[in-house]
Design a protein around this motif. Sequence first.
Motif, mmCIF file in Angstrom:
data_model
loop_
_atom_site.group_PDB
_atom_site.id
_atom_site.type_symbol
_atom_site.label_atom_id
_atom_site.label_comp_id
_atom_site.label_asym_id
_atom_site.label_seq_id
_atom_site.Cartn_x
_atom_site.Cartn_y
_atom_site.Cartn_z
ATOM 1 N N GLY A 123 46.831 37.198 35.408
ATOM 2 C CA GLY A 123 47.196 35.792 35.813
ATOM 3 C C GLY A 123 47.684 35.966 37.548
ATOM 4 O O GLY A 123 48.118 36.790 37.915
ATOM 5 N N VAL A 124 46.851 35.008 38.303
ATOM 6 C CA VAL A 124 47.375 34.810 39.833
ATOM 7 C C VAL A 124 47.621 33.480 39.978
ATOM 8 O O VAL A 124 47.239 32.317 39.413
ATOM 9 C CB VAL A 124 46.483 35.460 40.637
ATOM 10 C CG1 VAL A 124 45.990 36.713 40.327
ATOM 11 C CG2 VAL A 124 44.966 34.594 40.465
ATOM 12 N N ASN A 125 48.630 33.224 41.286
ATOM 13 C CA ASN A 125 49.049 31.895 41.616
ATOM 14 C C ASN A 125 48.523 31.599 43.121
ATOM 15 O O ASN A 125 48.887 32.634 43.858
ATOM 16 C CB ASN A 125 50.425 31.941 41.293
ATOM 17 C CG ASN A 125 50.986 30.421 41.759
ATOM 18 O OD1 ASN A 125 50.769 29.819 42.789
ATOM 19 N ND2 ASN A 125 51.494 29.777 40.832
ATOM 20 N N GLY A 131 45.496 30.938 37.771
ATOM 21 C CA GLY A 131 44.154 31.135 37.106
ATOM 22 C C GLY A 131 44.172 32.475 36.572
ATOM 23 O O GLY A 131 45.313 33.251 36.716
ATOM 24 N N PHE A 132 43.021 33.142 36.593
ATOM 25 C CA PHE A 132 42.608 34.476 36.237
ATOM 26 C C PHE A 132 41.792 35.053 37.128
ATOM 27 O O PHE A 132 40.651 34.525 37.479
ATOM 28 C CB PHE A 132 42.196 34.669 35.024
ATOM 29 C CG PHE A 132 43.539 34.125 33.942
ATOM 30 C CD1 PHE A 132 44.424 35.314 33.352
ATOM 31 C CD2 PHE A 132 43.739 32.858 33.255
ATOM 32 C CE1 PHE A 132 45.366 34.966 32.689
ATOM 33 C CE2 PHE A 132 44.779 32.649 32.655
ATOM 34 C CZ PHE A 132 45.677 33.623 32.183
ATOM 35 N N ILE A 133 41.934 36.405 37.365
ATOM 36 C CA ILE A 133 41.099 37.151 38.148
ATOM 37 C C ILE A 133 40.552 38.332 37.346
ATOM 38 O O ILE A 133 41.146 38.813 36.441
ATOM 39 C CB ILE A 133 41.379 37.512 39.526
ATOM 40 C CG1 ILE A 133 42.795 38.655 39.457
ATOM 41 C CG2 ILE A 133 41.857 36.342 40.557
ATOM 42 C CD1 ILE A 133 43.107 39.346 40.667
ATOM 43 N N ASN A 134 39.398 38.858 37.699
ATOM 44 C CA ASN A 134 38.974 40.218 36.982
ATOM 45 C C ASN A 134 39.255 41.422 37.935
ATOM 46 O O ASN A 134 40.056 41.087 39.026
ATOM 47 C CB ASN A 134 37.295 39.936 36.774
ATOM 48 C CG ASN A 134 36.671 40.018 37.761
ATOM 49 O OD1 ASN A 134 36.977 40.248 39.068
ATOM 50 N ND2 ASN A 134 35.407 39.609 37.518
ATOM 51 N N LYS A 135 39.052 42.423 37.568
ATOM 52 C CA LYS A 135 39.489 43.730 38.371
ATOM 53 C C LYS A 135 38.754 44.002 39.509
ATOM 54 O O LYS A 135 39.119 44.734 40.469
ATOM 55 C CB LYS A 135 39.310 45.137 37.487
ATOM 56 C CG LYS A 135 40.441 44.893 36.430
ATOM 57 C CD LYS A 135 40.292 46.386 35.760
ATOM 58 C CE LYS A 135 41.129 46.479 34.544
ATOM 59 N NZ LYS A 135 41.335 47.961 33.941
ATOM 60 N N GLY A 137 38.668 41.221 41.629
ATOM 61 C CA GLY A 137 39.122 40.330 42.482
ATOM 62 C C GLY A 137 38.626 38.957 42.459
ATOM 63 O O GLY A 137 39.042 37.957 43.096
ATOM 64 N N GLN A 138 37.422 38.838 41.466
ATOM 65 C CA GLN A 138 36.822 37.463 41.316
ATOM 66 C C GLN A 138 37.612 36.575 40.608
ATOM 67 O O GLN A 138 38.082 36.947 39.521
ATOM 68 C CB GLN A 138 35.571 37.757 40.909
ATOM 69 C CG GLN A 138 34.612 38.630 41.721
ATOM 70 C CD GLN A 138 33.369 39.029 41.127
ATOM 71 O OE1 GLN A 138 33.378 39.391 40.126
ATOM 72 N NE2 GLN A 138 32.276 39.078 41.794
ATOM 73 N N VAL A 139 37.722 35.441 40.846
ATOM 74 C CA VAL A 139 38.503 34.407 40.185
ATOM 75 C C VAL A 139 37.488 33.901 39.034
ATOM 76 O O VAL A 139 36.172 33.492 39.547
ATOM 77 C CB VAL A 139 38.766 32.953 41.032
ATOM 78 C CG1 VAL A 139 39.320 31.990 40.097
ATOM 79 C CG2 VAL A 139 39.808 33.504 42.181
ATOM 80 N N VAL A 140 37.950 34.104 37.730
ATOM 81 C CA VAL A 140 36.947 33.868 36.722
ATOM 82 C C VAL A 140 37.510 32.663 36.030
ATOM 83 O O VAL A 140 36.520 32.055 35.267
ATOM 84 C CB VAL A 140 36.777 35.090 35.654
ATOM 85 C CG1 VAL A 140 36.126 36.237 36.381
ATOM 86 C CG2 VAL A 140 38.158 35.584 35.325
ATOM 87 N N VAL A 141 38.670 32.365 36.004
ATOM 88 C CA VAL A 141 39.299 31.289 35.374
ATOM 89 C C VAL A 141 39.985 30.363 36.621
ATOM 90 O O VAL A 141 40.937 31.140 36.991
ATOM 91 C CB VAL A 141 40.319 31.314 34.201
ATOM 92 C CG1 VAL A 141 40.908 30.162 33.770
ATOM 93 C CG2 VAL A 141 39.608 32.161 33.328
ATOM 94 N N PRO A 142 39.444 29.342 37.225
ATOM 95 C CA PRO A 142 40.051 28.894 38.557
ATOM 96 C C PRO A 142 41.567 28.384 38.223
ATOM 97 O O PRO A 142 42.078 28.095 37.022
ATOM 98 C CB PRO A 142 39.089 27.403 38.602
ATOM 99 C CG PRO A 142 37.896 27.846 37.760
ATOM 100 C CD PRO A 142 38.293 28.580 36.582
#
Length: 367
Positions: A123-125, A131-135, A137-142
């Motif tokens: 989770g990142v803000n 939203g959520f990123i993968n390893k 660094g790509q945003v996979v859940v906006p």
Amino acid sequence: MRTLRSRHRFWLVFLATVFCLLGMIPAGQAYVEHRRPPLALHFDAAQPFVNGRAGVKQGSWHGYIDHSGNLVIPLRYQDARNFSEGLAAVELGEKWGFIDKKGNTVIPFQFARAVDFSEGLAGVNNGQHWGFINKSGQVVVPCQFDHVLNFREGLAAVKKGNKWGYVNRVGRLVIPLKFDNVYSFSDGLARVKQGNSWSFIDDKGRVVIGEFFTWVQPFHEGLAPANLDGFWGYINTSGQWQIGAQFHQALKFVQGLAPVLWRFRWGYINPQGHLVIPYAYDEAWYFSEGMALVRQGDKWGYIDSTGQMVIPCQFANAESFREGMAPVKFANEWGYINRNGQPVFPYAFRVAMEKVTDPATDTPGDE
């Protein structure tokens, strides 16, 4: 004569200093500072080992040590979380990013907040929403939510406005935003609240266990601590009482044992509800690597699964064992011990022990 003695003392001090610097004087108490090894650090705060790294803090700065006590990632971060799935969220320049176990920046410092990776996502803000990123660094859940919890069992709790629901790994809302409060999934069930009522739902959002208790904790190892009319017991995943409500407080089962409180003392029960470790402690915590942290008076120590005190209660504070070591606190400094209770990084503990035993210095205990 006085001049000769003065010169004599001067040359003795001079030669002693030279020999000490050259390492020719045997190690001893007087010269320990000159022979201080690289791993001999003492810390203001220390965390358990995770993924071969432990977070440590000196002053306002955070870094990481390895199992040998080497400071492998410098004390340069304003904040730092434990490693999880090989990466750690750290703060630098008021922005959060992720580093690997060598301290390399893997995901740039660009987030207002970030939490641990779980099931490959974190989770990142972005300063406004989560939203959520993968390893990579790509945003996979906006970033569109007001708050999020970590992924557990393929689903993550998310919040918009005043309501919570659950999304899957691609961000699709699979359980609607209709709950007032939620917990993550564990043992196939999630604890949720609507109005004043708590219940458990499955991964389709169906109520599996309705409210018949005053309070309940999430499931772990097939049982959940539940409160009925002021007393605690345990329910199973069918919603039936496995262990009747009879304790003044109860914590989750870990490694087949659970801490329970009767009157003012803690002990441990097994999944059948039998008391296997007597009520002998002022405070008790979960088992980890076969040992549990317990408090007697104002000092902490460790017991094994038979209830034997294997490391005496002597620490001002302590954490559970992870990867064969545990952070413990003497006076105002933290260090690490092994499973035999021996200091792992000797100099750190020599300093701390002196502060405990020397009456001219600080007395042991928290500030």
